[in-house]
Scaffold this active site. Structure first.
Site, PDB file in Angstrom:
ATOM      1  N   SER A   1      -2.089  -5.423  -3.008  1.00 13.82           N
ATOM      2  CA  SER A   1      -0.703  -5.013  -3.302  1.00 13.82           C
ATOM      3  C   SER A   1      -0.610  -3.743  -4.147  1.00 13.82           C
ATOM      4  CB  SER A   1       0.077  -6.161  -3.950  1.00 13.82           C
ATOM      5  OG  SER A   1       0.114  -7.286  -3.083  1.00 13.82           O
TER       6      SER A   1
ATOM      7  N   GLY B   1      -1.545  -8.781  -0.018  1.00 12.27           N
ATOM      8  CA  GLY B   1      -0.381  -8.988   0.835  1.00 12.27           C
ATOM      9  C   GLY B   1       0.666  -9.902   0.240  1.00 12.27           C
TER      10      GLY B   1
ATOM     11  N   GLY C   1      -0.816  -2.979   3.127  1.00 11.99           N
ATOM     12  CA  GLY C   1       0.580  -2.710   3.481  1.00 11.99           C
ATOM     13  C   GLY C   1       1.030  -1.271   3.247  1.00 11.99           C
TER      14      GLY C   1
ATOM     15  N   HIS D   1     -14.185  -8.404   4.309  1.00  8.43           N
ATOM     16  CA  HIS D   1     -12.822  -8.544   3.793  1.00  8.43           C
ATOM     17  C   HIS D   1     -12.465 -10.035   3.689  1.00  8.43           C
ATOM     18  CE1 HIS D   1      -8.450  -8.426   3.635  1.00  8.43           C
ATOM     19  NE2 HIS D   1      -8.599  -7.208   3.151  1.00  8.43           N
TER      20      HIS D   1
ATOM     21  N   GLU E   1     -11.084  -7.142  -4.568  1.00 10.15           N
ATOM     22  CA  GLU E   1      -9.779  -7.552  -4.056  1.00 10.15           C
ATOM     23  C   GLU E   1      -9.536  -9.021  -4.388  1.00 10.15           C
ATOM     24  OE1 GLU E   1      -8.451  -4.735  -0.660  1.00 10.15           O
ATOM     25  OE2 GLU E   1      -9.483  -6.438   0.206  1.00 10.15           O
TER      26      GLU E   1
ATOM     27  N   GLU F   1      -9.983 -11.648   4.530  1.00  9.98           N
ATOM     28  CA  GLU F   1      -9.393 -12.236   5.743  1.00  9.98           C
ATOM     29  C   GLU F   1     -10.482 -12.602   6.749  1.00  9.98           C
ATOM     30  OE1 GLU F   1      -6.564  -9.094   6.382  1.00  9.98           O
ATOM     31  OE2 GLU F   1      -5.508  -9.760   4.591  1.00  9.98           O
TER      32      GLU F   1
ATOM     33  N   ASN G   1      -6.419   0.220   4.848  1.00  9.92           N
ATOM     34  CA  ASN G   1      -6.902  -0.842   5.733  1.00  9.92           C
ATOM     35  C   ASN G   1      -5.709  -1.244   6.591  1.00  9.92           C
ATOM     36  OD1 ASN G   1      -7.833  -3.124   6.969  1.00  9.92           O
ATOM     37  ND2 ASN G   1      -7.975  -4.360   5.094  1.00  9.92           N
ATOM     38  N   TRP G   2      -5.712  -0.725   7.795  1.00 11.62           N
ATOM     39  CA  TRP G   2      -4.545  -0.966   8.664  1.00 11.62           C
ATOM     40  C   TRP G   2      -4.488  -2.402   9.184  1.00 11.62           C
ATOM     41  CZ3 TRP G   2      -3.660   3.764  12.451  1.00 11.62           C
ATOM     42  CH2 TRP G   2      -3.393   4.920  11.695  1.00 11.62           C
ATOM     43  N   LYS G   3      -5.584  -3.148   9.055  1.00 12.83           N
ATOM     44  CA  LYS G   3      -5.662  -4.520   9.585  1.00 12.83           C
ATOM     45  C   LYS G   3      -5.283  -4.520  11.070  1.00 12.83           C
ATOM     46  CE  LYS G   3      -4.905  -6.144   4.928  1.00 12.83           C
ATOM     47  NZ  LYS G   3      -4.481  -7.203   4.042  1.00 12.83           N
TER      48      LYS G   3
HETATM   49  P1  PGA Z   1      -2.508  -5.213   0.581  1.00 12.24           P
HETATM   50  O1  PGA Z   1      -3.927  -5.419   1.305  1.00 12.24           O
HETATM   51  O2  PGA Z   1      -2.532  -3.824  -0.018  1.00 12.24           O
HETATM   52  O3  PGA Z   1      -1.506  -5.339   1.696  1.00 12.24           O
HETATM   53  O4  PGA Z   1      -2.382  -6.265  -0.447  1.00 12.24           O
HETATM   54  C1  PGA Z   1      -5.124  -4.952   0.703  1.00 12.24           C
HETATM   55  C2  PGA Z   1      -6.287  -5.352   1.563  1.00 12.24           C
HETATM   56  O5  PGA Z   1      -6.259  -6.465   2.120  1.00 12.24           O
HETATM   57  O6  PGA Z   1      -7.259  -4.595   1.727  1.00 12.24           O
END
Ligand code: PGA
Length: 255
Positions: free
Chosen positions: A216, A176, A238, A98, A170, A100, A13-15
């Protein structure tokens, strides 16, 4: 339970990262790095990177996903992208709900359900995200939250629809932050979600469902997390932005 019945899917997931030229450079590194993967590999890129990602990944073993889509077919929804637009652009997967998007963009359990159903109806695979906040874990309501989110996200779906769903567990407190759920916590939550799906559908549907862990995940904890019975891959933020790290995770998921 038989983990080998299920597809293991490692999705990046490049966000909101990588311009098109940066995406090109990363994909050119990734393609040879993951060409022998023994799991499904997906990169969920920003909308502006879709065209370059689809062109570069053609003929290879990396599928291209998006990070959201709208639930209406078309219309006056400024800033949104439809599922049909994604399909025509060559996308096969889309992340829905997600944390976010729930936290910053007003996504609710009900819009997650609408978006997921629309994506599936167009033949996309919906990677539906669920997970509890830190305070919810601390006050012991994790299972309640997961029950609410999973039941809402999968409402009105058939067992055929579920074949095009991946659930990503998640825990929001692990995204993150560098804090990972322990492999036992991840396994327990993914197993709990599988139990919910069994109640909603049946044992076969639940056993065939790919449930990822996200939060993470990195080269040092991936082996442990991915070895768990109920963890069928990962949704990686990440660590999906560096080819070497993503390759390590794909290697761990391929074991
Ligand atoms: P992260 O993000 O690996 O940076 O914790 C995971 C995600 O939000 O899908």
């Amino acid at each position: 339970m038989n983990k080998s019945k299920r597809r293991t899917v490692l999705a990046g997931n490049w966000k909101m990262n990588k311009t098109s030229s940066e995406a090109k450079a990363l994909i050119e590194e990734l393609m040879p790095a993951v060409e022998r993967a023994d799991c499904e590999v997906v990169i969920c890129v920003p909308f502006t990177d879709i065209a370059i990602a689809v062109a570069l990944c053609e003929g290879g073993n990396i599928a291209v996903g998006a990070q959201n889509c709208h639930f209406e077919e078309s219309g006056a929804y400024t800033g949104e992208i439809s599922a049909s637009m994604l399909v025509e652009a060559g996308v096969t997967h889309v992340i829905i709900g997600h944390s976010e998007r729930r936290q910053y963009f007003g996504e609710t359990d009900s819009t997650v359900n609408l978006r997921a159903k629309k994506a599936i109806s167009k033949g996309l695979i919906a990677i539906v995200c669920v997970g509890e906040l830190l305070e919810e874990r601390e006050n012991g309501t994790t299972e309640e939250v997961l029950t609410r989110q999973v039941n809402a996200a999968l409402a009105d779906m058939t067992s055929d629809d579920i074949k095009n769903v991946i659930i990503a567990y998640e825990p929001v407190w692990a995204i993150g932050t560098g804090k990972t759920a322990s492999s036992d916590q991840a396994d327990e939550a993914c197993g709990f979600i599988r139990g919910l799906v069994e109640k909603l559908f049946d044992k076969d549907v639940a056993e065939a469902l790919t449930i990822q862990y996200g939060g993470s995940m990195n080269p040092s904890n991936a082996d442990e997390l991915l070895s768990k019975e109920n963890v069928d891959g990962g949704l990686i933020g990440g660590a999906s932005l560096k080819a070497a790290d993503f390759k390590s995770l794909v290697d761990a998921a391929s074991k």
